[in-house]
Design an enzyme around this catalytic site. Structure first.
Site, PDB file in Angstrom:
ATOM      1  CE  LYS A 172     -18.714  51.870-128.336  1.00 36.90           C
ATOM      2  NZ  LYS A 172     -18.062  50.742-129.053  1.00 36.90           N
ATOM      3  N   GLY A 206     -20.702  46.759-125.702  1.00 33.79           N
ATOM      4  CA  GLY A 206     -22.061  46.802-126.228  1.00 33.79           C
ATOM      5  C   GLY A 206     -22.361  48.073-126.981  1.00 33.79           C
ATOM      6  N   PRO A 207     -23.571  48.204-127.522  1.00 37.56           N
ATOM      7  CG  PRO A 207     -25.751  47.803-128.301  1.00 37.56           C
ATOM      8  CD  PRO A 207     -24.638  47.171-127.515  1.00 37.56           C
ATOM      9  CB  VAL A 209     -20.708  53.485-125.102  1.00 37.71           C
ATOM     10  CG1 VAL A 209     -19.727  54.602-125.455  1.00 37.71           C
ATOM     11  CG2 VAL A 209     -20.598  53.146-123.618  1.00 37.71           C
ATOM     12  N   GLY A 210     -22.154  53.833-127.879  1.00 37.77           N
ATOM     13  CA  GLY A 210     -22.250  54.427-129.205  1.00 37.77           C
ATOM     14  C   GLY A 210     -23.570  55.134-129.424  1.00 37.77           C
ATOM     15  CD  GLU A 248     -14.903  53.076-144.975  1.00 38.06           C
ATOM     16  OE1 GLU A 248     -15.575  52.276-145.672  1.00 38.06           O
ATOM     17  OE2 GLU A 248     -14.014  52.730-144.197  1.00 38.06           O
ATOM     18  CB  CYS A 282     -15.113  48.201-146.058  1.00 35.16           C
ATOM     19  SG  CYS A 282     -13.927  49.524-145.756  1.00 35.16           S
ATOM     20  CD  GLU A 378     -18.699  44.812-146.006  1.00 33.36           C
ATOM     21  OE1 GLU A 378     -17.741  45.472-146.435  1.00 33.36           O
ATOM     22  OE2 GLU A 378     -19.476  45.240-145.129  1.00 33.36           O
TER      23      GLU A 378
END
Length: 475
Positions: A172, A206-207, A209-210, A248, A282, A378
Site C-alpha cells: 500500500k 484514507g485509512p 484500506v490499511g 518501524e 525517523c 517526534e
C-alpha cells in the site's frame, strides 16, 4: 494499481501534490474495499497454489531482473521522487533512490548462499534414534504499508526480503507519495516476469484500506513503517488474527557531544543531519546533548552551520534541503516550535514558514527542558533541540529519557569512551564520530516504542520466515 498481474484503474482518484510548489503532480487511483479484497485474494492464490514459495531459483531470477529494471528506469524514478516527495536531487543519489535499488541486489545475491534448512543433533528417545532438522518457510501473504518520507527505500526494504523469503505481497502506497510506488508496480508488471498475484500495489488517501489489510484473515503478516500511534493501532488490529507484525515507528534520537569532542565538527554534523530531507526521517538525531559549560559555544557553532544549509528547489543539484511534504505537516512543525518557545526554549534561528511550497526554515532551539514536548515528541521537520548535561551519566540518562529507541550518535576524541557510552543508550542503531551504519546488509529497527523487529540484512529476510521443526526415527 497492480492487482493479480494486471494494471487496473479505479472509478475514483485523488490528487498528488508537488510539495515544493503546491501544484498537482498527477492523479492516483483510490482503491475501494473491493480492490483491496481482490489484491489480497490474488496474493493468497499465488502463495497457496503456485510454486513461488518453494522455488528459490525463480525468486532469485525475478529479484535479479527487478534490480536490472530499476537500474534501467532509475532516471525516471529520480525525477518522480524529486517532484512528488520533494527529495533534493543530491539525496536521490543516496538513501532516496540509488541505495534502495541495491537492497534488491543484496537479497537476490543472498539467496545464493542462504540456507533454508538447519540440521539439529540426533537424539535418543525410548530406545530409538531420532534425526531432527528445522526448515524455514515463507510466512505467507504480507501486507506492506509505507509512509511518504523515503518511498523507494521503504517499499524495497519490505518488498525485496519478502519476495526472497517466498512471500506474496500487497503493497500500500503512502497517500502523499502514491505515484512513486505505483510506478514501481508498473515496472514489476511490465518488465520483471514476477508471476501474477505475487506483488500487488494499491493506493488510497484514507485509512480504510490499511485497516482492512491489518485485520484481514487472509493476510499472514504486516510490515508497517510510520508513526508510533498508528503502529499501536495496527498491533491492536492484527491481534484479532494473531498476525506476525513488523513495526518501524518513530524516533527522538539524541546526538551526544562529549567534552573532548571537536565542537565545530560535531556542530556541522548535527546541523546537516537534522536538515536531511527537511528533517523527515525517523532515525535523524533531533536532540543535541552538549556539556553544560559548552552549551552557548556549541549553540553558536550550530547556528553558523545551519546558515550554510541551502534550501529551495529540490530539482537543483545544489539544494541540500527541500520542503516538508504538505501544508498540514508544516503547520504541525510550526506549532511545536511556537509551543516550545512559549514553554521557555530559546529560538536561536529559523522558526518560520517559507512560501511558495511547504518549506520551513532550519530551526535551532536552545536551553530546552529534556522533559518538554519538543524534547519528547517526534517533530518530523528541520528542528534541532539543544539540551545541556552535566557528565556522561547524565547524558545517558537524558538520551534514554524517551519512549523511543531508534537511533543515536556520539562524538568524542576517545573512541573507547564513545563506544562505551553508545552501549548504554537503548537504541537499535548508533553512529560514532559520524559513522554511517545504513546499508542493505545492516539490520535497521528500534527498541521500546520505536518498533518491533528488524528491516534489511539477514534479519530482514528472517522477519518473513516461519520455522518448522521435523523429526524422523532412524533406528
Amino acid at each position: 494499481m497492480l492487482i493479480d498481474g494486471k494494471l487496473v484503474e479505479s472509478t475514483r482518484t485523488f490528487t498528488s501534490l508537488n510539495p515544493a510548489t503546491g501544484q498537482e503532480v498527477g492523479q492516483a487511483p483510490e482503491a475501494t474495499a473491493a480492490d483491496t479484497e481482490a489484491a489480497v485474494a490474488a496474493a493468497r492464490r499465488a502463495f497457496d497454489t503456485t510454486g513461488w514459495a518453494t522455488d528459490t531459483e525463480l525468486r532469485a531470477r525475478c529479484l535479479d531482473r527487478l534490480h536490472q529494471v530499476l537500474v534501467e528506469h532509475k532516471e525516471e524514478l529520480r525525477e518522480l521522487t524529486i517532484a512528488e516527495a520533494g527529495a533534493p536531487r543530491m539525496l536521490t543519489h543516496g538513501n532516496q533512490l540509488d541505495i534502495p535499488i541495491e537492497i534488491v541486489r543484496y537479497y537476490a545475491d543472498l539467496l545464493a548462499d542462504f540456507s533454508f534448512r538447519e540440521d539439529l543433533a540426533e537424539v535418543e528417545s525410548n530406545g530409538r534414534r531420532h534425526r531432527r532438522w528445522v526448515e524455514k518457510e515463507a510466512a505467507g501473504v504480507v501486507a506492506a504499508i509505507i509512509p511518504y518520507n523515503y518511498p523507494n527505500q521503504l517499499a524495497l526494504a519490505k518488498l525485496a526480503p519478502a519476495l526472497a523469503a517466498g512471500c506474496t505481497v500487497v503493497l500500500k502506497a503512502s497517500p502523499d507519495t502514491p505515484l512513486i510506488t505505483l510506478a514501481l508496480g508498473e515496472l514489476i508488471a511490465e518488465h520483471t516476469g514476477i508471476p501474477p498475484g505475487v506483488v500487488n500495489v494499491i493506493s488510497s488517501p484514507g485509512p480504510a484500506v490499511g485497516q482492512l489489510l491489518t485485520a484481514h484473515p487472509d493476510v499472514d503478516a504486516i510490515s508497517f513503517t510510520g508513526s508510533t500511534a498508528t503502529g499501536r493501532a495496527i498491533m491492536e488490529s492484527a491481534s484479532s488474527t494473531v498476525k506476525r507484525v513488523f513495526l518501524e515507528l518513530g524516533g527522538k534520537s539524541a546526538m551526544v557531544v562529549l567534552d573532548d569532542a571537536d565542537p565545530a565538527s560535531a556542530a556541522m554534523f548535527a546541523a546537516f543531519t537534522v536538515c536531511s530531507h527537511a528533517g523527515q526521517g525517523c532515525a535523524l538525531t533531533t536532540r543535541l546533548l552538549v556539556p553544560r559549560e559548552r552549551h552557548d559555544e556549541i549553540v553558536e557553532q550550530v547556528a553558523g552551520a545551519l546558515a550554510h544549509v541551502s534550501y529551495g528547489d529540490p530539482a537543483d543539484p545544489k539544494t541540500y534541503m527541500g520542503p516538508l511534504i504538505s501544508g498540514r505537516q508544516r503547520d504541525k512543525v510550526d506549532g511545536m516550535v511556537q509551543r516550545a518557545v512559549a514553554a521557555g526554549a530559546t529560538l536561536v534561528t529559523g522558526g518560520k514558514k517559507v512560501d511558495p511550497g511547504f518549506f520551513y526554515e532550519p530551526t535551532l532551539l536552545s536551553n530546552v527542558d529534556p522533559d518538554s514536548e519538543i524534547a519528547q515528541e517526534e517533530v518530523f521537520g528541520p528542528v534541532l533541540a539543544v539540551i545541556a548535561f552535566e557528565d556522561d551519566d547524565d547524558a545517558v540518562r537524558i538520551a534514554n529519557n524517551t519512549i523511543y529507541g531508534l537511533s543515536g550518535a556520539v562524538h568524542s576524541a576517545d573512541e573507547e569512551r564513545a563506544v562505551a557510552l553508545a552501549r548504554r543508550i537503548r537504541s537499535g542503531t548508533f553512529s560514532i564520530n559520524g559513522g554511517n551504519y545504513f546499508g542493505p546488509d545492516a539490520p535497521f529497527g528500534g527498541y521500546k516504542q520505536s518498533g518491533v523487529g528488524r528491516e534489511m540484512g539477514v534479519a530482514g529476510l528472517e522477519e518473513f520466515l516461519e520455522r518448522k521443526t521435523f523429526a524422523v526415527v532412524v533406528g
